[in-house]
Every structure is written in structure tokens, then in C-alpha cells.
Design an enzyme around this catalytic site. Structure first.
Site, PDB file in Angstrom:
ATOM      1  CG  HIS A   1      -3.804  -3.527  -2.789  1.00 30.53           C
ATOM      2  ND1 HIS A   1      -5.162  -4.283  -2.831  1.00 30.53           N
ATOM      3  CD2 HIS A   1      -2.645  -3.979  -2.542  1.00 30.53           C
ATOM      4  CE1 HIS A   1      -4.683  -5.183  -2.406  1.00 30.53           C
ATOM      5  NE2 HIS A   1      -3.302  -5.510  -2.478  1.00 30.53           N
TER       6      HIS A   1
ATOM      7  CG  HIS B   1      -6.503  -5.146  -6.072  1.00 30.35           C
ATOM      8  ND1 HIS B   1      -7.147  -5.005  -5.025  1.00 30.35           N
ATOM      9  CD2 HIS B   1      -6.853  -6.422  -6.509  1.00 30.35           C
ATOM     10  CE1 HIS B   1      -8.206  -5.613  -4.879  1.00 30.35           C
ATOM     11  NE2 HIS B   1      -7.896  -6.784  -5.566  1.00 30.35           N
TER      12      HIS B   1
ATOM     13  CG  HIS C   1     -13.132  -3.939  -2.673  1.00 35.74           C
ATOM     14  ND1 HIS C   1     -12.291  -4.118  -3.711  1.00 35.74           N
ATOM     15  CD2 HIS C   1     -12.360  -4.178  -1.679  1.00 35.74           C
ATOM     16  CE1 HIS C   1     -11.022  -4.295  -3.400  1.00 35.74           C
ATOM     17  NE2 HIS C   1     -11.084  -4.215  -2.013  1.00 35.74           N
TER      18      HIS C   1
ATOM     19  CE1 TYR D   1      -4.651  -1.493   0.602  1.00 38.47           C
ATOM     20  CE2 TYR D   1      -3.109  -3.131   1.244  1.00 38.47           C
ATOM     21  CZ  TYR D   1      -4.260  -2.590   0.851  1.00 38.47           C
ATOM     22  OH  TYR D   1      -5.143  -3.293   0.852  1.00 38.47           O
TER      23      TYR D   1
ATOM     24  CG  HIS E   1      -8.697  -8.559  -1.501  1.00 42.02           C
ATOM     25  ND1 HIS E   1      -7.748  -8.525  -0.567  1.00 42.02           N
ATOM     26  CD2 HIS E   1      -8.900  -7.721  -1.886  1.00 42.02           C
ATOM     27  CE1 HIS E   1      -7.566  -7.441  -0.601  1.00 42.02           C
ATOM     28  NE2 HIS E   1      -8.096  -6.450  -1.034  1.00 42.02           N
TER      29      HIS E   1
END
Length: 623
Positions: free
Chosen positions: A353, A281, A432, A249, A434
Site C-alpha cells: 500500500h 504505508h 491497524h 495497492y 488509518h
């Protein structure tokens, strides 16, 4: 190349068997080409004004498009129409001919896929509805729900097909088009005609496989023109070298220019350095809450670094968020995000990210977000409210699970504390997770009654996280509760997936875009510390830190069910944060979630025997 791609994606079959009977009408090439040329031009011209959306198909690893798809839908009439443009299909020899197919699927595979197949048979074009089973084998659908409306071969040797189908066919073998992500497949290959009278063809030698994620039922709103006084600022990282680590990050402070008075941000879009599309990302830009005359350091470095200036803790108010797959976001004409002027500053901080699982070295990046802002103010200031699950290992996903659900609460106590008396109006939403997230939805509860959901995606992909305009604005009042659920598939993982910031960790978030701007920034929850401690003690792991304890749990069927029940019903710790990052006054620990409310009636599906093909001809076929 296509065969290698299929093998790499673990498709069960390369040779697809088609059982075609030729009892349905086909269209003769000779007959169609006998129509006057002006007729075709008029049809194309009229239809050009009808289509709302377009996407382009490009095969993985290539740059040349292999097809374009336009579409428009009418939910009231339960119909969607497509126009596909691609290279013409040909007879390769006396016994070998090309076919083409448009597929709709829950993911990028050929498993359980709905296909509209077009092929050349003699001097005719044949077109039929097919489906694939759990082995990838192709079957002709008993209910032929696609209709070929028209086709043409253009002067530049392109095939143009116009076809349609009901949005909801009520056919169990068809893909059900809903609000959310749709995986579209464009396939090409050739077949050899059978030397018998069994009216069957064998499709083989797949030559083209292109997949594109879209939202077929995307909300269509008028796009306001950019005003003449629009200004552009790009908030970018400055030629940084991306660390050779799985997850980074990176934070960079920036100051908007020419911000002597209040401006409204009316559009923003991603700027990703070419070649780094797989590394970036997601990105967020925060406005920094500092006093007039206060200066922030020009910091550029890890967001987790110990030497990160403490003054950057004031950068908490989100003014722009982007994730993989999102297109430029244009605000409706009645709202804009406030920046600059009295009570606000021109200081912002971008957080990027980077996902670098192969630990690539020496990658230089200049990515960020481009903002369009104007001093011509709109009626309402917009805000972004983050709801869902706290970024914490307290709420994690067991391994080898097909449909495990995490749940995060934005409680009624928090909305009472943070929202204005008249409430707010949500107009867009960005879901959102992952890598293991496969579905996300947010429920809306008011005084014990479930209202319409605030966004749902049953075929969610972490690679397509667009900001979606809602069909109509949704009012959220003080005391309302928002419950966000995320479903995960971890069958490919043998260890627990912790909640957290890393790409191999998981998240569950809904970024709600709304107006008027309020002081409520974050409204999320996680399993309470007391509950987690009790669970770990029950599993013989008392006293272990969450990361270690959850990793050492023996995740058999019994334990998975117990953990799922804990997440859905046990007490929670909540985050109810202001734009400054400070919590609102209140007791936010070990709260009991509301587990009972009057459910919203399920949408009725109108499945009957009406001849929708007549409706299509009347409504869509422009002659």
C-alpha cells in the site's frame, strides 16, 4: 528550527513558565565528581546488563541523534527505570543556563504532558516532576514521583542520567504508563535566572524537540539465535515507478528459492527503499494455494487492475504483514510459518500500500519484506488471523467526531466453523487503522463471560504499528468471540470518513499471530446491508449507494448517536473466510451480535502512601 516546528505543530505556547521551589534535595556537581572514577565505571557496567530496551531520539528533518534512552520495568514492583544519554547541560552565561526534559504524552504535542525536567542551578543539578495543562503551560507537580538516582559526565562530554518512577503513580497529573504506544519527548532549551526572590525561572528559547514512539511495557522474551542453515529470501517489487495517485495497492508475484522441502519462516523484516519511508504505508505477503506443478504468471502491477490474472486469487494466506513503525518480527522458538513442501507452494504475492497524498511523480521503489527461513522445523506451524471490521463503506465514521467507535465481530459461529477442536494459542498481535484511529482493543468472550483483552492500545498511532508479543500465550477455543473496537478522532474532517482501502478511508483490524495453523484466515463483520438500507431510509436517503448515502447524511449530534447505536447493536454481515478466500459453510448475513456478557472485573489500582522511593533504592540502584 525548533520554534518553527512548534508553530507548525500548533502548540499553543513557545514560552513555558516553570514555578520551581528549591525545597527538594539537589545533587552537587562538585560532590559527585569527587567520587572515584572506578566507582562510576562499575555503576555503568552493572547497569548495562540491566536495561532491556533502547531507543534513539532524532529531530524531524535531521539525521544526528540528540539522545539515547535505555529502560527496564518491573510490573510486579510497579517501577520503571530509565537511563538517558545526551549532550551535557551548560551555563551559557552568568544568567543563562540550559535545561533538558524527558516527556511522556498521549500524542506528539506538548498538551497534557508529563515531564521530568533537569537543569543546572549554580554548581548543582536540579531535577523535578512537572506537567502541562490543556494550554501547554508548565506546572510543578505537587506529587514528585520521579527520582534522580545517579548521573555522570562521561569522558566524551556526554551527560548520563539515571532516574525512575512508579509505572502507575496514581497521580492524575502524571502520564499513566500502560501496554501500548507511548510518545516520548526529548526537549532542550535555556532559561534566564529571575532577579527576584520568588524562586521562579522562566524557560524559553526551545532549542531541541525530538519525539519517539515506543512501547515502554513491551513484552520481553528470549530471542532465539538464527540456525546455521538459515536461508534468506527478499520478496520485493522490482524497480517500479509509484503511480502519482493518493492510494495505490501494488502486487508482485515471487517464488521462494530452494524450497524442495517444508521450511519454517522464523523472522521477517521490512526492506524500504531509502527516501520512500513516507510512501510505504503497509505490506502483506500471501502464500498462493496452487496445485503441484502449476505455475503462476510473473505479474507486477496494480492489485485492482482489470488485467490482473485470475489465478492470483489463490494468493490469500498471509505469511507476513508489516506496517509503518514495525520493527523486525522474530518468532518464538516453538513456532514458525510453514512454506514449501507437500501441501504448500513456494509461490507468494506481495501487496504494498503506497500512500502518496502529494501525488509525487517519478518515484522508483524496490521495497518489500525480507524472510529468514530454515529447513530445521520447529514444533508448531504459525498462522495469522485477521479480525475486526470488513473493508467496506457500510461502516464509516461521521465528521467532527472526537470519540467515535467502530466495532467488528469475530463471531462464535465462525470460530466454531474454522478453529480446530483444541483451539489455537495467540502469541502476538498487530493493531491497524488509518490516519484518524486513536485507540484499538480486542475483547475476548467465552460462553458469555469476558476474558482478558487480546491487546489494547489507548494511545494508538497509525505511524507506529508494531507487532507486539503478548505477555503470555492466549488460548482461543471454537465458540469464542473476539470483538475489536477502534476509536477515531475526525474533528479535523468535515466529510464522512468511509471504510475502505484508501489512506483517507478507515480500517479497524487486529492481525493475530497464533499456532497451530488453522484454515480460518478472516473473521470480521460490518453493519448488515439490511440495517444500512434502513438507516439511510430513516435519513431520507433510501436507495442511495452506501458511499453516496453516508456522504449526504446530515451528521448532527442526534444522527451521530443513532449511527453509533446502529454499529454497536444492529444486525451484522460477517466474513468467515478460509485460507483459499472461500467462505466456510453457513449463513453469514444479517446476524444478531451478542450484546450482553458478564464483564471482566476491572484491574485494581493499588494507590497508597507506601514510600516507593525506598523500594527503588533497594531494587534498582546498583552500587
Amino acid at each position: 528550527m525548533a520554534t518553527k516546528l512548534l508553530k507548525s505543530m500548533a502548540f499553543p505556547v513557545i514560552f513555558l513558565s516553570m514555578f520551581l521551589n528549591f525545597c527538594t534535595p539537589s545533587i552537587s556537581l562538585h560532590h559527585h565528581h569527587s567520587l572515584p572514577k572506578s566507582h562510576h565505571q562499575n555503576v555503568r557496567q552493572n547497569r548495562n546488563s540491566l536495561y532491556s530496551f533502547r531507543t534513539t531520539f532524532i529531530e524531524t528533518g535531521k539525521t544526528t541523534p540528540v539522545g539515547e534512552l535505555d529502560w527496564r520495568s518491573d510490573a510486579a514492583e510497579n517501577v520503571i527505570e530509565f537511563r538517558l544519554r545526551t549532550a551535557v547541560i551548560r551555563s551559557l552565561s552568568t544568567s543563562s543556563r540550559e535545561w533538558i526534559a524527558l516527556g511522556m504524552a498521549k500524542n506528539e504535542s506538548l498538551i497534557d504532558t508529563d515531564l521530568f525536567v533537569i537543569w543546572l542551578h549554580g554548581d548543582r543539578i536540579e531535577a523535578k516532576d512537572f506537567w502541562t495543562d490543556s494550554s501547554g503551560r508548565l506546572h510543578k507537580d505537587k506529587s514528585q514521583d520521579y527520582r534522580l538516582l545517579d548521573y555522570d559526565v562521561t569522558s566524551d562530554d556526554r551527560l548520563e542520567l539515571v532516574f525512575s518512577r512508579p509505572i502507575d503513580t496514581c497521580d492524575a497529573k502524571d502520564y499513566q504508563i500502560q501496554n501500548g504506544t507511548d510518545h516520548l519527548l526529548l526537549l532542550r532549551g535555556y532559561y534566564k535566572e529571575a532577579q527576584s526572590d520568588d524562586e521562579s525561572l522562566i524557560i524559553h528559547n526551545l532549542t531541541t524537540f525530538a519525539m519517539k514512539r515506543v512501547s515502554l511495557m513491551k513484552t520481553l522474551r528470549a530471542v532465539p539465535d538464527l540456525p546455521s542453515d538459515v536461508q534468506i529470501d527478499e520478496v520485493l517489487v522490482d524497480t517500479i515507478t509509484v503511480p502519482a495517485e493518493s492510494t495505490t495497492y501494488w502486487c508482485k508475484v515471487y517464488q521462494f528459492s530452494r524450497m524442495y522441502s517444508k521450511h519454517h519462516i522464523i523472522r521477517y523484516e521490512a526492506v524500504v527503499s531509502p527516501g520512500n519511508e513516507d510512501l510505504v504505508h503497509h505490506m502483506e505477503v500471501y502464500n498462493c494455494n496452487v496445485q503441484d506443478g502449476q505455475h503462476l504468471p510473473n505479474y507486477s502491477g496494480s492489485c485492482r487492475a482489470k488485467d490482473k490474472p485470475s489465478s492470483l486469487e489463490s494468493c490469500k494466506h498471509v505469511i507476513g504483514a508489516w506496517a509503518m513503525g514495525a520493527e523486525p518480527f522474530i518468532y518464538p522458538e516453538e513456532v514458525g510459518v510453514a512454506i514449501g513442501g507437500s501441501g504448500s507452494t513456494a509461490y507468494v504475492m506481495i501487496e504494498i500500500h503506497y500512500n502518496n497524498p502529494t501525488h509525487r511523480k517519478g518515484v522508483v521503489d524496490n521495497s518489500g519484506i525480507r524472510f529468514y527461513h530454515t529447513p530445521t522445523l520447529r514444533p508448531n506451524d504459525a498462522g495469522i488471523l485477521e479480525v475486526g471490521v470488513v473493508y467496506s463503506p457500510n461502516q464509516s465514521v461521521p465528521p467532527n467526531s472526537r470519540e467515535f467507535v467502530l466495532t467488528g465481530y469475530c463471531t462464535s459461529q465462525c470460530t466454531k466453523s474454522g478453529l480446530p477442536t483444541g483451539g489455537i494459542r495467540a502469541f502476538a498481535s498487530q493493531l491497524h487503522t488509518h490516519l484518524t484511529g486513536v485507540a484499538v482493543w480486542t475483547e475476548h468472550i467465552r460462553r458469555g463471560v469476558e476474558l482478558k483483552e487480546l491487546n489494547r492500545d489507548n494511545h494508538y498511532s497509525a505511524h507506529f504499528q508494531e507487532i507486539r508479543l503478548l505477555p503470555t500465550d492466549v488460548q482461543i477455543l471454537p465458540g469464542d468471540m473476539l470483538i475489536t473496537h477502534c476509536r477515531y478522532d475526525t474533528r479535523s474532517r468535515n466529510n464522512v470518513t468511509l471504510g475502505g482501502f484508501g489512506i483517507e478511508d478507515e480500517m479497524c483490524v487486529n492481525y493475530i499471530h497464533y499456532y497451530p495453523q488453522s484454515n480460518l484466515e478472516v473473521c470480521k463483520s460490518t453493519v448488515s446491508k439490511k440495517t444500512l438500507d434502513a438507516f439511510l431510509r430513516h435519513e431520507g436517503l433510501g436507495g442511495a449507494p452506501p458511499e453516496e448515502g453516508l456522504d449526504q447524511v446530515r451528521w448532527d449530534g442526534r444522527t451521530k448517536k443513532l449511527w453509533q447505536d446502529v454499529i454497536q447493536m444492529a444486525p451484522i454481515d460477517t466474513e468467515c473466510l478460509q485460507s483459499s478466500g472461500r467462505p466456510f459453510l453457513g449463513d453469514w448475513k444479517n446476524q444478531s451480535p451478542v450484546s450482553k456478557w458478564l464483564p471482566r472485573p476491572k484491574r485494581r489500582r493499588y494507590c497508597h502512601s507506601m514510600d516507593w522511593r525506598h523500594l527503588l533504592s533497594r531494587t534498582f540502584l546498583v552500587k
